[in-house]
Each structure stands twice: as C-alpha cells, then as structure tokens.
Design a protein around this motif. Structure first.
Motif, short mmCIF file in Angstrom:
data_model
loop_
_atom_site.label_atom_id
_atom_site.label_comp_id
_atom_site.label_asym_id
_atom_site.label_seq_id
_atom_site.Cartn_x
_atom_site.Cartn_y
_atom_site.Cartn_z
N ASP A 256 -10.88 52.33 78.27
CA ASP A 256 -10.17 51.53 79.23
C ASP A 256 -8.74 51.71 79.44
OD1 ASP A 256 -12.54 49.73 79.44
OD2 ASP A 256 -12.18 49.13 77.51
N VAL A 257 -8.00 51.90 78.35
CA VAL A 257 -6.62 52.39 78.76
C VAL A 257 -6.00 53.25 77.79
CG1 VAL A 257 -5.95 49.85 79.56
CG2 VAL A 257 -5.95 50.26 77.32
N ALA A 258 -4.72 53.70 77.96
CA ALA A 258 -3.95 54.57 77.03
C ALA A 258 -2.67 53.82 76.63
CB ALA A 258 -3.85 55.86 77.40
N ALA A 259 -2.07 54.26 75.53
CA ALA A 259 -0.78 53.91 74.93
C ALA A 259 -0.33 55.02 74.06
CB ALA A 259 -1.09 52.80 74.10
N PRO A 260 1.12 54.95 73.76
CA PRO A 260 1.56 56.00 73.11
C PRO A 260 0.99 56.03 71.62
CG PRO A 260 3.28 54.46 74.18
CD PRO A 260 1.99 53.93 74.37
N GLY A 261 1.03 57.14 70.95
CA GLY A 261 0.31 57.26 69.74
C GLY A 261 1.06 58.56 69.06
N GLN A 262 2.20 58.84 69.58
CA GLN A 262 2.79 60.09 68.52
C GLN A 262 4.12 59.74 68.48
OE1 GLN A 262 2.65 63.67 70.96
NE2 GLN A 262 3.12 65.03 68.89
N ASN A 263 4.76 60.26 67.41
CA ASN A 263 6.13 60.06 66.87
C ASN A 263 6.40 58.41 66.72
OD1 ASN A 263 6.81 62.59 66.59
ND2 ASN A 263 7.75 62.70 68.33
N VAL A 264 5.61 57.79 66.07
CA VAL A 264 5.35 56.24 66.02
C VAL A 264 6.45 55.67 64.73
CG1 VAL A 264 4.09 54.19 65.62
CG2 VAL A 264 3.18 56.40 67.03
N LEU A 265 7.31 54.94 65.23
CA LEU A 265 8.40 54.43 64.06
C LEU A 265 7.62 52.87 63.84
CD1 LEU A 265 10.97 54.34 62.67
CD2 LEU A 265 12.16 53.36 64.63
N THR A 266 7.29 53.00 62.31
CA THR A 266 6.91 51.73 61.96
C THR A 266 7.05 51.46 60.45
OG1 THR A 266 4.77 50.25 61.98
CG2 THR A 266 4.44 52.57 61.75
N THR A 267 6.28 50.64 59.92
CA THR A 267 6.51 50.23 58.58
C THR A 267 5.57 50.99 57.61
OG1 THR A 267 5.04 48.36 58.69
CG2 THR A 267 7.37 47.78 58.87
N SER A 268 6.06 51.41 56.48
CA SER A 268 5.16 52.20 55.57
C SER A 268 4.90 51.42 54.08
CB SER A 268 5.71 53.37 55.04
OG SER A 268 7.14 53.24 54.48
N THR A 269 3.72 51.66 53.69
CA THR A 269 3.43 50.92 52.54
C THR A 269 4.30 51.19 51.19
OG1 THR A 269 1.35 50.11 51.05
CG2 THR A 269 1.62 52.62 51.69
N GLY A 270 4.94 50.43 50.32
CA GLY A 270 5.59 50.65 49.34
C GLY A 270 7.03 51.22 49.64
N GLY A 271 7.27 51.44 50.92
CA GLY A 271 8.54 51.99 51.14
C GLY A 271 9.22 51.35 52.36
N GLY A 272 10.18 52.29 53.17
CA GLY A 272 10.84 51.71 54.20
C GLY A 272 10.05 52.22 55.53
N ASP A 273 10.97 52.75 56.46
CA ASP A 273 10.72 53.12 57.73
C ASP A 273 9.87 54.58 57.85
OD1 ASP A 273 11.90 50.68 58.56
OD2 ASP A 273 13.40 51.53 59.65
N CYS A 274 9.05 54.62 58.78
CA CYS A 274 8.44 55.93 58.53
C CYS A 274 8.05 56.28 60.11
CB CYS A 274 7.28 56.12 57.72
SG CYS A 274 6.36 57.67 57.60
N VAL A 275 8.24 57.67 60.61
CA VAL A 275 7.64 58.01 61.73
C VAL A 275 6.26 58.85 61.52
CG1 VAL A 275 7.99 59.71 63.90
CG2 VAL A 275 10.10 58.40 62.82
N TYR A 276 5.30 58.31 62.02
CA TYR A 276 3.98 58.96 61.95
C TYR A 276 3.52 59.85 63.04
CZ TYR A 276 3.42 55.57 57.73
OH TYR A 276 3.49 54.95 56.75
N ALA A 277 2.35 60.52 62.80
CA ALA A 277 1.79 61.19 63.87
C ALA A 277 2.98 62.04 64.82
CB ALA A 277 0.98 60.42 65.05
N ALA A 278 3.56 62.99 64.01
CA ALA A 278 4.63 63.76 64.60
C ALA A 278 3.94 65.30 65.32
CB ALA A 278 5.57 64.34 63.70
#
Length: 410
Positions: A256-278
């Motif tokens: 149906d639609v698309a959205a950003p999915g790369q270099n995603v800055l968000t929260t990580s379990t048991g830690g602080g910030d993280c950038v996923y899907a690099a």
C-alpha cells in the motif's frame, strides 16, 4: 515437515541477552560512539532528529498533531519498559502472550525488536537523546507474542506464531487500540489471522503491517504477506536513505505505502540510543513509522476511522505517477504533514476515495512487475520496475478488473 517461519528482521546489535533484568540504568550525558552505541548497558545518546523525519517531509518545528489521546498496540517481542523515553508512554493493558520466564506484563524484551518499534512510534523527548517518536504523545500497549525466531525459541514454542498474533490483534482491539502495529509477516493466509484483522477493522482499528523482508523468509518471491495483504490492513514496505525501493524488501500487489527503513535512530533494549538497519532497509521499521503517522491522523480526524486514515497516507504518498500505484512502493512514500493537511475532494488524485467521487481524477492503471538487479559492489541494489500498461485507458467504473482497490477488498 519443514517448519514455516514468520519473518522478523535481524537487528544489528547483539540483543539476545537473557540476564538484562528490569533495573533501569542511569542515563549518560556522553554522546554515543559507533563502536558501542547499541551495546546493552551503554546508555549513550545520539543527537537527532532522526533522519527519517526529513525524508518524510516533517518540518523542524514538528507536526500539528502528536498522537495525543491515541493508543497504539505493538504486537511483537515486547517493549523494554525501563527505557527513559518510554517509561511514560504506556497505556494500561500490556501483557505477554507467552510464558518464557520474562515479565508477564509485556514490558520485557530480550530480543529488542519491539523496543525499537516503540521508540520509532512514541519515544518521548529525553535530554540530549535524538531518539524521538513520530507520535511522541501517543500511548502504547505492548503485546508480547514471541521471544525470537532462533531454533531454540521455536523448539520451545516461543517463536512467532500466526495464531498468537491473531489473538494479540483481538486483545489490542478489545483494549481500544486505534492503531495496531504488526511488524511481522507470513506468506500463508491463516483464517484466524484474517478474521482478527477483519474484526479490528470493523471495530475502528487500523492494522499496520509489514509487507515483508527478503532476507528473513524462505519464500523470497514478491508475493502477498499476512496480515499486510488482508482487506482493511495497511501494508508497508521500506525505502532506503535515498527514498528508493531495494531488493531487501518483498514487493507485489499487496503493498500500500512505503516509509523509511534504513539508518533508523531509536531506542534499544537494555541500553540507550541505537541506529539500526545501516546496511539495508527493513520493512519492520518502515511499518513503525507508518503506524506512528496513522496515530497522528487518528488524533486529528478521529471520526474518519481506519479507512480514512489509510486513505490520507496513500493519497498523499510520494509516487512517480499521481494517478496510479505500483508494486514497489504502493501509493508511494508517506508524507505525514501532507496527510494531515489534505482536504479530500473530487479532484484528489490517486486511490479510490471514501470521501468523494474521484472519477475524474484517476486516469491510467499501470501494473508493475518487479525485477531485482544486483549492484556492482554487492550491496542491496535498487529494484527495477518494468511497467506493463493495460491496453487503453480505463474508466473508474472498470478499475476493479485491473487495479487493486485501495482497501484490498476480497
């Protein structure tokens, strides 16, 4: 018999840490460094805002809606309820649907996937952290349905399961969630999952689901994924940092639609910030952005319901042809600000409208065949679209035969 696997992405940080417990760690004022930003126990902060905000056209001052008063359910691996940005974000009702020794209230997440989604959707501003949600005043419910998709988790009955996801959708609906996030995908149409999605839609909740990732499934064909492909659901695929669809995602007529999915800055379990899907975009993170955007629309237009919220995201999507969807990105990459500002009328181009007769707005109905072209450097390459145009122009009254209805009826 080969065991079917419901797909989740592999996170870049080592998150299967059984000994994390539930004790909140002190927040560090030090900025994160690439080597340790995603390590459990390292409470580092990464400056923001998330790059996805600019990619979606979200202005620097923010949007006029924040998700206030809207409950978003996250059906996933749980959410780490000790994260500073998420502590105040929970609505009553979180729970675990598996008994694997973790917290029964759904606020533990040794896998980390659900915590990342929660941060994308509803992380609150917290000091120097740039991990802020697209709907920072929305409230979330964590419905924990799996521990992991590793062999041990699956053997013990704690892997992703369509029946359990269906039960969680029903629970989310009963708890009053207006948006239900399912960043999981299955290539098998399961009656229980279909019925739960239909019930959620009928009761005023929008199911926002992943259209699929190629690296986490044995069936890598561009084919329907569930619950994304069900009538009433919003199927979301990912685009990279340049806004391009790549062969990392599953594509097809269900998108149906698309959205950003790369270099995603968000929260990580048991830690602080993280950038996923690099390295490559993930449809799971794209699904979370679309779910957060739906929460903004649910706040601004509560009476329009799931069909209206989905329509706004689709009609304002950034796409090559304003009059037609394609199998790569559906109706295009979401633009939340434009969706909020849309005043739909008979001249609105794009999908079939629940608000007005758009007979004069739809003109052509190209369908799209997807061909993945490997890049020279071996990285995930953009997907090539080959347009196959139906003979002649098709009037709106005949669209049902050649153009998939926006709401995937039937």
């Amino acid at each position: 018999m080969k065991r079917r696997r419901i797909a989740i992405p592999v996170l870049v940080a080592p998150l299967l840490i059984a000994s994390l417990g539930v004790v909140a760690l002190p927040q560090s004022a030090a900025p994160a460094v690439a080597a340790d930003a995603c390590t459990p126990g390292v409470m580092a902060q990464i400056p923001g805002p998330p790059t996805a905000f600019a990619a979606m056209g979200i202005p620097e001052p923010g949007l006029r809606a924040t998700g206030a008063g809207v409950t978003v359910a996250i059906i996933d691996s749980g959410v780490d309820g000790t994260r500073p940005q998420l502590i105040d974000a929970f609505a009553p009702g979180s729970r675990s649907l598996i008994d694997d020794g973790e917290r029964a209230d759904g606020l533990g997440d040794p896998q980390g996937h659900g915590t990342a989604l929660a941060g994308i959707i509803a992380a609150r501003a917290d000091g120097g952290s740039g991990a802020v949600g697209i709907a920072p005043d929305a409230r979330i419910i964590s419905l924990r349905v799996f521990r992991g998709d590793d062999e041990e988790s699956v053997r013990r009955g704690f892997g992703p399961d369509a029946g359990r996801i269906a039960a969680a959708i029903r629970t989310a609906t009963d708890l009053g969630a207006r948006v239900i996030t399912v960043a999981l995908s299955d290539d098998v149409d399961t009656p229980a999952l279909r019925e739960a999605t239909a019930e959620a839609t009928a009761r005023g909740a929008l199911v926002v689901a992943s259209a699929g990732n190629r690296s986490t499934t044995e069936n890598t064909s561009d084919s329907p994924r569930y619950p994304a492909a069900y009538p009433g659901a919003l199927a979301v695929t990912a685009v990279d940092t340049a806004g391009i669809a790549t062969d990392a995602s599953i594509h097809g007529p269900h998108v149906d639609v698309a959205a950003p999915g790369q270099n995603v800055l968000t929260t990580s379990t048991g830690g602080g910030d993280c950038v996923y899907a690099a390295d490559a975009p993930s449809s799971s993170f794209a699904t979370a952005y679309a779910a957060g955007a739906a929460a903004l629309l649910a706040e601004a237009y509560p009476d329009e319901g799931p069909e209206g919220w989905a329509y706004r995201l689709e009609a304002t999507g950034d796409r090559p042809d304003p009059d037609a969807r394609n199998d790569l990105t559906g109706w295009g990459a979401i633009r939340p600000a434009a969706a909020l500002d849309l005043r739909p009328d008979a001249t609105t181009r794009g999908p079939l409208s629940p608000f007005a007769d758009t007979s004069d707005a739809a003109r052509s109905t190209p369908s799209t065949r997807v061909t993945a072209t490997p890049s020279d450097d071996g990285d995930s390459a953009p997907v090539t679209a080959v347009a196959v145009v139906a003979a002649g122009l098709v009037a709106l009254c005949g669209l049902g035969a050649v153009l998939r209805s926006r709401r995937k009826r039937g």
